[in-house]
Design a protein around this motif. Structure first.
Motif, mmCIF file in Angstrom:
data_model
loop_
_atom_site.group_PDB
_atom_site.id
_atom_site.type_symbol
_atom_site.label_atom_id
_atom_site.label_comp_id
_atom_site.label_asym_id
_atom_site.label_seq_id
_atom_site.Cartn_x
_atom_site.Cartn_y
_atom_site.Cartn_z
ATOM 1 N N ASP A 1 41.078 14.169 13.037
ATOM 2 C CA ASP A 1 40.483 15.493 13.185
ATOM 3 C C ASP A 1 39.113 15.501 12.510
ATOM 4 O O ASP A 1 38.870 14.733 11.577
ATOM 5 N N LYS A 2 38.230 16.372 12.968
ATOM 6 C CA LYS A 2 36.886 16.459 12.382
ATOM 7 C C LYS A 2 36.902 17.131 11.014
ATOM 8 O O LYS A 2 36.030 16.902 10.194
ATOM 9 N N PHE A 3 37.898 17.973 10.761
ATOM 10 C CA PHE A 3 37.913 18.752 9.527
ATOM 11 C C PHE A 3 39.039 18.329 8.578
ATOM 12 O O PHE A 3 38.839 18.257 7.372
ATOM 13 N N TYR A 4 40.224 18.064 9.113
ATOM 14 C CA TYR A 4 41.389 17.738 8.294
ATOM 15 C C TYR A 4 41.644 16.233 8.292
ATOM 16 O O TYR A 4 41.406 15.558 9.268
ATOM 17 N N ARG A 5 42.181 15.760 7.171
ATOM 18 C CA ARG A 5 42.747 14.418 7.144
ATOM 19 C C ARG A 5 44.129 14.548 6.505
ATOM 20 O O ARG A 5 44.422 15.523 5.829
ATOM 21 N N ARG A 6 44.950 13.587 6.729
ATOM 22 C CA ARG A 6 46.342 13.710 6.365
ATOM 23 C C ARG A 6 46.714 12.786 5.216
ATOM 24 O O ARG A 6 46.229 11.661 5.130
ATOM 25 N N ASP A 7 47.608 13.274 4.351
ATOM 26 C CA ASP A 7 48.179 12.463 3.282
ATOM 27 C C ASP A 7 49.660 12.822 3.223
ATOM 28 O O ASP A 7 50.034 13.787 2.562
ATOM 29 N N GLY A 8 50.482 12.079 3.952
ATOM 30 C CA GLY A 8 51.897 12.430 4.058
ATOM 31 C C GLY A 8 52.023 13.753 4.795
ATOM 32 O O GLY A 8 51.483 13.917 5.882
ATOM 33 N N LEU A 9 52.693 14.714 4.186
ATOM 34 C CA LEU A 9 52.835 16.043 4.790
ATOM 35 C C LEU A 9 51.699 16.981 4.385
ATOM 36 O O LEU A 9 51.582 18.085 4.908
ATOM 37 N N ARG B 1 49.846 26.172 -1.115
ATOM 38 C CA ARG B 1 51.226 25.726 -0.901
ATOM 39 C C ARG B 1 51.776 26.152 0.463
ATOM 40 O O ARG B 1 51.518 27.244 0.934
ATOM 41 N N GLY B 2 52.522 25.231 1.078
ATOM 42 C CA GLY B 2 53.228 25.530 2.315
ATOM 43 C C GLY B 2 52.371 25.615 3.566
ATOM 44 O O GLY B 2 52.842 26.063 4.607
ATOM 45 N N GLN B 3 51.115 25.169 3.505
ATOM 46 C CA GLN B 3 50.235 25.262 4.673
ATOM 47 C C GLN B 3 49.896 23.884 5.247
ATOM 48 O O GLN B 3 48.916 23.730 5.961
ATOM 49 N N GLY B 4 50.743 22.910 4.959
ATOM 50 C CA GLY B 4 50.535 21.566 5.493
ATOM 51 C C GLY B 4 51.400 21.331 6.712
ATOM 52 O O GLY B 4 51.677 22.237 7.489
ATOM 53 N N SER C 1 36.422 30.870 2.377
ATOM 54 C CA SER C 1 37.498 31.092 3.328
ATOM 55 C C SER C 1 37.742 29.790 4.078
ATOM 56 O O SER C 1 36.805 29.164 4.561
ATOM 57 N N VAL C 2 39.003 29.382 4.153
ATOM 58 C CA VAL C 2 39.369 28.135 4.826
ATOM 59 C C VAL C 2 40.467 28.438 5.836
ATOM 60 O O VAL C 2 41.401 29.177 5.540
ATOM 61 N N ARG C 3 40.341 27.843 7.016
ATOM 62 C CA ARG C 3 41.335 28.044 8.072
ATOM 63 C C ARG C 3 42.474 27.040 7.906
ATOM 64 O O ARG C 3 42.239 25.856 7.689
ATOM 65 N N THR C 4 43.702 27.521 8.013
ATOM 66 C CA THR C 4 44.881 26.657 7.920
ATOM 67 C C THR C 4 45.142 26.012 9.278
ATOM 68 O O THR C 4 44.519 26.364 10.283
ATOM 69 N N LEU C 5 46.100 25.095 9.332
ATOM 70 C CA LEU C 5 46.480 24.475 10.602
ATOM 71 C C LEU C 5 46.974 25.506 11.605
ATOM 72 O O LEU C 5 46.783 25.353 12.805
ATOM 73 N N GLU D 1 39.359 20.270 -0.826
ATOM 74 C CA GLU D 1 38.573 19.456 -1.741
ATOM 75 C C GLU D 1 37.109 19.838 -1.565
ATOM 76 O O GLU D 1 36.602 19.824 -0.451
ATOM 77 N N VAL D 2 36.458 20.196 -2.673
ATOM 78 C CA VAL D 2 35.057 20.607 -2.564
ATOM 79 C C VAL D 2 34.119 19.420 -2.730
ATOM 80 O O VAL D 2 34.403 18.480 -3.470
ATOM 81 N N SER D 3 33.035 19.480 -1.994
ATOM 82 C CA SER D 3 31.997 18.456 -2.053
ATOM 83 C C SER D 3 30.674 19.171 -2.309
ATOM 84 O O SER D 3 30.233 19.979 -1.492
ATOM 85 N N ILE D 4 30.079 18.903 -3.465
ATOM 86 C CA ILE D 4 28.842 19.589 -3.842
ATOM 87 C C ILE D 4 27.667 18.960 -3.091
ATOM 88 O O ILE D 4 27.429 17.760 -3.185
ATOM 89 N N GLN D 5 26.955 19.793 -2.355
ATOM 90 C CA GLN D 5 25.801 19.356 -1.576
ATOM 91 C C GLN D 5 24.528 19.670 -2.371
ATOM 92 O O GLN D 5 24.330 20.804 -2.790
#
Length: 151
Positions: free
Chosen positions: A53-61, A107-110, A81-85, A123-127
């Motif tokens: 995916d362009k936005f999400y990456r996966r780590d287990g569940l 919690r619970g949005q994976g 504001s972040v959009r969940t799956l 995860e934040v990335s400072i630009q």
């Protein structure tokens, strides 16, 4: 030997909400090609290859979303504001002084597998700006000097 042109076409509907994992397999009993010497049809095995995916990456569940913050947001704090799956927006409060790489757990949005459900990890990335105006550069130097920061 089977002749693919004589095989009837069948459409399958696959539930995308299951959040398939690459190399996951489905076995459809008796839906494959005809057996040798007129024997019963074999099983059809479908193997999934899930594109990243362009936005999400996966780590287990868990699902990880990297969100860019500018230097002012990271230093002074902000609300993002972040959009969940599931497409729902969640608000996350970013405290002042947040470093790049800091993670916030929703919690619970994976991804759900059976009774277990993972989390959304933001995860934040400072630009940092590549160019500053003369005024911005002057102000940044003043800021650094007032805080005893080297530059």
């Amino acid at each position: 030997m089977n002749d693919a042109s004589s095989t009837p076409e069948t459409k399958l509907r696959i539930d995308r909400s299951r959040r398939w994992v690459s190399l996951s397999k489905i076995r459809l009993k008796g839906q494959g090609g005809k057996g040798p010497q007129g024997g019963p049809a074999g099983d059809l095995i479908i193997t999934f290859n899930v594109l990243p995916d362009k936005f999400y990456r996966r780590d287990g569940l868990d699902v990880i979303a990297t969100v860019p913050l500018n230097i002012a947001q990271a230093t002074l704090g902000t609300k993002i504001s972040v959009r969940t799956l599931a497409g729902k927006k969640v608000a996350i409060k970013i405290p002042p002084g947040t470093p790049s790489g800091k993670r916030f757990r929703v919690r619970g949005q994976g991804i759900q597998k059976g009774e277990k459900k993972g989390d959304l990890i933001v995860e934040v990335s400072i630009q940092v700006p590549e160019k500053l105006s003369e005024e911005q550069e002057r102000m940044m130097k003043e800021f650094a000097e007032s805080g005893g920061l080297k530059y």
